[in-house]
Write a protein that holds these residues in place. Sequence first.
Motif, PDB file in Angstrom:
ATOM      1  N   ALA A 116       0.828  -1.207  -0.031  1.00  0.00           N
ATOM      2  CA  ALA A 116      -0.103   0.135   0.050  1.00  0.00           C
ATOM      3  C   ALA A 116       0.964   1.122   0.205  1.00  0.00           C
ATOM      4  N   GLY A 117       0.802   2.046  -1.002  1.00  0.00           N
ATOM      5  CA  GLY A 117       1.179   3.307  -1.019  1.00  0.00           C
ATOM      6  C   GLY A 117       2.721   3.244  -1.624  1.00  0.00           C
ATOM      7  N   ASN A 118       3.044   2.070  -1.989  1.00  0.00           N
ATOM      8  CA  ASN A 118       4.380   1.992  -2.810  1.00  0.00           C
ATOM      9  C   ASN A 118       4.450   1.500  -4.294  1.00  0.00           C
ATOM     10  N   GLU A 119       5.167   1.706  -4.983  1.00  0.00           N
ATOM     11  CA  GLU A 119       5.317   1.205  -6.230  1.00  0.00           C
ATOM     12  C   GLU A 119       5.413  -0.280  -6.577  1.00  0.00           C
ATOM     13  N   ARG A 120       5.279  -0.949  -7.661  1.00  0.00           N
ATOM     14  CA  ARG A 120       5.212  -2.375  -7.829  1.00  0.00           C
ATOM     15  C   ARG A 120       6.612  -2.633  -7.759  1.00  0.00           C
ATOM     16  N   GLU A 121       7.085  -3.721  -7.211  1.00  0.00           N
ATOM     17  CA  GLU A 121       8.614  -4.150  -7.218  1.00  0.00           C
ATOM     18  C   GLU A 121       8.791  -5.544  -7.521  1.00  0.00           C
ATOM     19  N   PHE A 122       9.813  -5.664  -8.083  1.00  0.00           N
ATOM     20  CA  PHE A 122      10.245  -7.058  -8.539  1.00  0.00           C
ATOM     21  C   PHE A 122      10.404  -8.163  -7.514  1.00  0.00           C
ATOM     22  N   VAL A 123       9.828  -9.074  -7.452  1.00  0.00           N
ATOM     23  CA  VAL A 123      10.460 -10.325  -6.294  1.00  0.00           C
ATOM     24  C   VAL A 123      11.012 -11.273  -6.897  1.00  0.00           C
ATOM     25  N   ALA A 124      10.618 -12.008  -7.973  1.00  0.00           N
ATOM     26  CA  ALA A 124      11.611 -13.312  -8.515  1.00  0.00           C
ATOM     27  C   ALA A 124      11.218 -13.583  -9.945  1.00  0.00           C
ATOM     28  N   ALA A 125      11.996 -14.126 -10.703  1.00  0.00           N
ATOM     29  CA  ALA A 125      11.432 -14.492 -11.912  1.00  0.00           C
ATOM     30  C   ALA A 125      12.304 -15.926 -12.450  1.00  0.00           C
ATOM     31  N   ILE A 126      11.594 -16.599 -13.223  1.00  0.00           N
ATOM     32  CA  ILE A 126      12.332 -17.985 -13.737  1.00  0.00           C
ATOM     33  C   ILE A 126      12.120 -17.607 -15.244  1.00  0.00           C
ATOM     34  N   THR A 127      13.365 -18.086 -15.968  1.00  0.00           N
ATOM     35  CA  THR A 127      13.080 -18.307 -17.504  1.00  0.00           C
ATOM     36  C   THR A 127      12.448 -19.304 -17.937  1.00  0.00           C
ATOM     37  N   TRP A 128      11.969 -19.173 -19.150  1.00  0.00           N
ATOM     38  CA  TRP A 128      10.986 -19.989 -20.063  1.00  0.00           C
ATOM     39  C   TRP A 128      11.443 -21.659 -19.760  1.00  0.00           C
TER      40      TRP A 128
ATOM     41  N   ASP B  34      15.848 -22.601 -16.343  1.00  0.00           N
ATOM     42  CA  ASP B  34      17.456 -22.636 -16.020  1.00  0.00           C
ATOM     43  C   ASP B  34      18.145 -21.601 -15.499  1.00  0.00           C
ATOM     44  N   ARG B  35      17.437 -20.541 -15.300  1.00  0.00           N
ATOM     45  CA  ARG B  35      17.833 -19.396 -14.370  1.00  0.00           C
ATOM     46  C   ARG B  35      16.673 -18.647 -13.811  1.00  0.00           C
ATOM     47  N   LEU B  36      17.240 -18.410 -12.542  1.00  0.00           N
ATOM     48  CA  LEU B  36      16.254 -17.853 -11.407  1.00  0.00           C
ATOM     49  C   LEU B  36      17.151 -16.437 -10.959  1.00  0.00           C
ATOM     50  N   TYR B  37      16.109 -15.639 -10.728  1.00  0.00           N
ATOM     51  CA  TYR B  37      16.495 -14.339 -10.373  1.00  0.00           C
ATOM     52  C   TYR B  37      15.697 -13.972  -9.179  1.00  0.00           C
ATOM     53  N   TYR B  38      16.312 -12.912  -8.205  1.00  0.00           N
ATOM     54  CA  TYR B  38      15.478 -12.650  -7.005  1.00  0.00           C
ATOM     55  C   TYR B  38      15.885 -11.226  -6.644  1.00  0.00           C
TER      56      TYR B  38
ATOM     57  N   GLY C 157      17.560 -15.799  -0.512  1.00  0.00           N
ATOM     58  CA  GLY C 157      17.586 -16.818   0.339  1.00  0.00           C
ATOM     59  C   GLY C 157      16.412 -16.974   1.409  1.00  0.00           C
ATOM     60  N   ARG C 158      15.509 -16.228   1.035  1.00  0.00           N
ATOM     61  CA  ARG C 158      14.143 -16.623   1.920  1.00  0.00           C
ATOM     62  C   ARG C 158      13.299 -17.191   0.681  1.00  0.00           C
ATOM     63  N   PHE C 159      12.976 -16.746  -0.290  1.00  0.00           N
ATOM     64  CA  PHE C 159      11.930 -17.067  -1.264  1.00  0.00           C
ATOM     65  C   PHE C 159      12.591 -18.031  -2.396  1.00  0.00           C
ATOM     66  N   THR C 160      11.596 -18.692  -2.987  1.00  0.00           N
ATOM     67  CA  THR C 160      12.209 -19.737  -4.075  1.00  0.00           C
ATOM     68  C   THR C 160      11.268 -19.752  -5.026  1.00  0.00           C
ATOM     69  N   ILE C 161      11.488 -19.351  -6.268  1.00  0.00           N
ATOM     70  CA  ILE C 161      10.620 -19.472  -7.449  1.00  0.00           C
ATOM     71  C   ILE C 161      10.853 -20.940  -8.212  1.00  0.00           C
TER      72      ILE C 161
ATOM     73  N   LEU D  84       5.724 -19.657  -5.839  1.00  0.00           N
ATOM     74  CA  LEU D  84       6.891 -18.695  -4.953  1.00  0.00           C
ATOM     75  C   LEU D  84       6.471 -19.462  -3.491  1.00  0.00           C
ATOM     76  N   GLN D  85       7.581 -20.129  -3.181  1.00  0.00           N
ATOM     77  CA  GLN D  85       7.549 -20.267  -1.725  1.00  0.00           C
ATOM     78  C   GLN D  85       8.200 -19.197  -0.881  1.00  0.00           C
ATOM     79  N   MET D  86       7.510 -18.862   0.057  1.00  0.00           N
ATOM     80  CA  MET D  86       8.086 -17.901   0.642  1.00  0.00           C
ATOM     81  C   MET D  86       8.267 -18.412   2.248  1.00  0.00           C
ATOM     82  N   ASN D  87       9.612 -18.298   2.694  1.00  0.00           N
ATOM     83  CA  ASN D  87       9.685 -18.696   4.297  1.00  0.00           C
ATOM     84  C   ASN D  87      10.373 -17.572   4.852  1.00  0.00           C
ATOM     85  N   SER D  88      10.577 -17.657   6.471  1.00  0.00           N
ATOM     86  CA  SER D  88      10.937 -16.667   7.200  1.00  0.00           C
ATOM     87  C   SER D  88      10.430 -15.199   6.785  1.00  0.00           C
ATOM     88  N   LEU D  89       9.073 -15.217   6.740  1.00  0.00           N
ATOM     89  CA  LEU D  89       8.520 -13.821   6.162  1.00  0.00           C
ATOM     90  C   LEU D  89       8.446 -12.953   7.297  1.00  0.00           C
TER      91      LEU D  89
END
Length: 127
Positions: free
Chosen positions: A41-53, A56-60, A66-70, A81-86
Amino acid sequence: QVQLQESGGGLVQAGGSLRLSCAASGRTFSSYTMGWFRQAAGNEREFVAAITWRGDRLYYAGSVKGRFTISRDDAKNSVYLQMNSLKPEDTAFYLCAASSTTSYGPNYANSGIYSFWGRGTQVTVSS
Protein backbone atom coordinates in the motif's frame (compact mmCIF):
# COMPACT_ATOMS: atom_id res chain seq x y z
CA GLN A 1 -2.89 -14.96 -24.92
CA VAL A 2 -2.23 -16.14 -21.38
CA GLN A 3 -4.55 -15.81 -18.41
CA LEU A 4 -3.04 -16.00 -14.95
CA GLN A 5 -4.67 -16.73 -11.61
CA GLU A 6 -2.83 -16.45 -8.32
CA SER A 7 -3.72 -18.27 -5.10
CA GLY A 8 -2.22 -19.08 -1.74
CA GLY A 9 -2.11 -15.68 -0.10
CA GLY A 10 -3.27 -15.09 3.43
CA LEU A 11 -2.37 -13.95 6.91
CA VAL A 12 0.72 -15.40 8.56
CA GLN A 13 2.87 -14.54 11.56
CA ALA A 14 6.39 -13.26 11.14
CA GLY A 15 8.77 -16.16 10.64
CA GLY A 16 6.11 -18.26 9.00
CA SER A 17 5.78 -19.54 5.44
CA LEU A 18 3.38 -19.34 2.55
CA ARG A 19 3.38 -20.85 -0.91
CA LEU A 20 1.86 -18.83 -3.70
CA SER A 21 0.68 -20.50 -6.87
CA CYS A 22 -0.06 -19.03 -10.27
CA ALA A 23 -2.04 -21.12 -12.72
CA ALA A 24 -1.85 -20.22 -16.39
CA SER A 25 -4.18 -20.96 -19.24
CA GLY A 26 -2.98 -21.72 -22.73
CA ARG A 27 -0.89 -24.40 -24.35
CA THR A 28 2.36 -22.44 -24.63
CA PHE A 29 3.07 -21.86 -20.96
CA SER A 30 6.51 -23.46 -21.28
CA SER A 31 7.58 -20.71 -23.67
CA TYR A 32 7.02 -17.91 -21.14
CA THR A 33 9.39 -16.43 -18.62
CA MET A 34 7.43 -16.01 -15.41
CA GLY A 35 7.81 -13.40 -12.74
CA TRP A 36 6.43 -12.45 -9.35
CA PHE A 37 5.97 -8.84 -8.34
CA ARG A 38 4.46 -7.24 -5.28
CA GLN A 39 2.92 -3.93 -4.36
CA ALA A 40 2.51 -2.68 -0.84
CA ALA A 41 0.00 0.00 0.00
CA GLY A 42 1.32 3.39 -1.02
CA ASN A 43 4.35 1.90 -2.77
CA GLU A 44 5.23 1.20 -6.34
CA ARG A 45 5.19 -2.30 -7.76
CA GLU A 46 8.47 -4.08 -7.15
CA PHE A 47 10.14 -7.14 -8.56
CA VAL A 48 10.32 -10.24 -6.38
CA ALA A 49 11.53 -13.16 -8.50
CA ALA A 50 11.63 -14.55 -12.03
CA ILE A 51 12.26 -17.88 -13.72
CA THR A 52 13.20 -18.23 -17.36
CA TRP A 53 11.10 -20.15 -19.86
CA ARG A 54 13.48 -23.10 -19.61
CA GLY A 55 13.58 -22.92 -15.85
CA ASP A 56 17.35 -22.79 -16.00
CA ARG A 57 17.87 -19.34 -14.53
CA LEU A 58 16.34 -17.82 -11.43
CA TYR A 59 16.41 -14.20 -10.40
CA TYR A 60 15.56 -12.65 -7.02
CA ALA A 61 15.27 -9.25 -5.48
CA GLY A 62 17.91 -8.73 -2.83
CA SER A 63 15.27 -8.32 -0.15
CA VAL A 64 13.95 -11.87 -0.63
CA LYS A 65 17.04 -13.78 -1.71
CA GLY A 66 17.64 -16.74 0.54
CA ARG A 67 14.07 -16.69 1.85
CA PHE A 68 11.93 -17.03 -1.28
CA THR A 69 12.13 -19.68 -3.99
CA ILE A 70 10.51 -19.51 -7.41
CA SER A 71 9.78 -22.68 -9.34
CA ARG A 72 7.63 -23.85 -12.23
CA ASP A 73 5.84 -27.00 -13.30
CA ASP A 74 5.13 -26.84 -17.01
CA ALA A 75 3.05 -30.02 -16.88
CA LYS A 76 0.66 -28.15 -14.57
CA ASN A 77 1.00 -24.77 -16.31
CA SER A 78 1.95 -23.31 -12.97
CA VAL A 79 4.59 -21.20 -11.29
CA TYR A 80 5.13 -21.09 -7.55
CA LEU A 81 6.67 -18.80 -4.98
CA GLN A 82 7.70 -20.47 -1.75
CA MET A 83 8.10 -17.80 0.91
CA ASN A 84 9.90 -18.66 4.13
CA SER A 85 10.99 -16.59 7.11
CA LEU A 86 8.36 -14.02 6.28
CA LYS A 87 8.71 -10.51 7.65
CA PRO A 88 6.11 -7.79 8.18
CA GLU A 89 7.74 -5.85 5.35
CA ASP A 90 6.80 -8.68 2.98
CA THR A 91 3.17 -7.63 3.39
CA ALA A 92 1.89 -6.73 -0.07
CA PHE A 93 -0.33 -7.68 -2.95
CA TYR A 94 1.53 -10.33 -4.96
CA LEU A 95 1.07 -10.67 -8.70
CA CYS A 96 2.43 -13.13 -11.21
CA ALA A 97 3.30 -12.11 -14.73
CA ALA A 98 4.29 -13.73 -18.00
CA SER A 99 6.79 -12.54 -20.56
CA SER A 100 7.10 -14.00 -24.04
CA THR A 101 10.80 -13.16 -24.18
CA THR A 102 12.99 -16.16 -24.96
CA SER A 103 16.38 -14.63 -24.53
CA TYR A 104 18.62 -14.08 -21.55
CA GLY A 105 19.20 -10.46 -22.32
CA PRO A 106 16.26 -8.60 -20.76
CA ASN A 107 16.17 -7.22 -17.27
CA TYR A 108 13.64 -9.55 -15.70
CA ALA A 109 13.07 -7.09 -12.88
CA ASN A 110 11.56 -4.66 -15.37
CA SER A 111 7.78 -5.00 -15.24
CA GLY A 112 7.59 -3.59 -18.76
CA ILE A 113 8.75 -6.84 -20.36
CA TYR A 114 5.77 -8.76 -18.98
CA SER A 115 2.70 -8.77 -21.23
CA PHE A 116 0.27 -10.70 -19.06
CA TRP A 117 -0.63 -10.21 -15.43
CA GLY A 118 -2.78 -11.96 -12.90
CA ARG A 119 -5.14 -10.18 -10.53
CA GLY A 120 -2.98 -10.87 -7.51
CA THR A 121 -3.28 -12.30 -4.04
CA GLN A 122 -2.83 -10.53 -0.71
CA VAL A 123 -0.10 -11.58 1.70
CA THR A 124 -0.18 -10.12 5.19
CA VAL A 125 2.57 -10.81 7.71
CA SER A 126 1.85 -9.88 11.30
CA SER A 127 4.58 -9.03 13.78
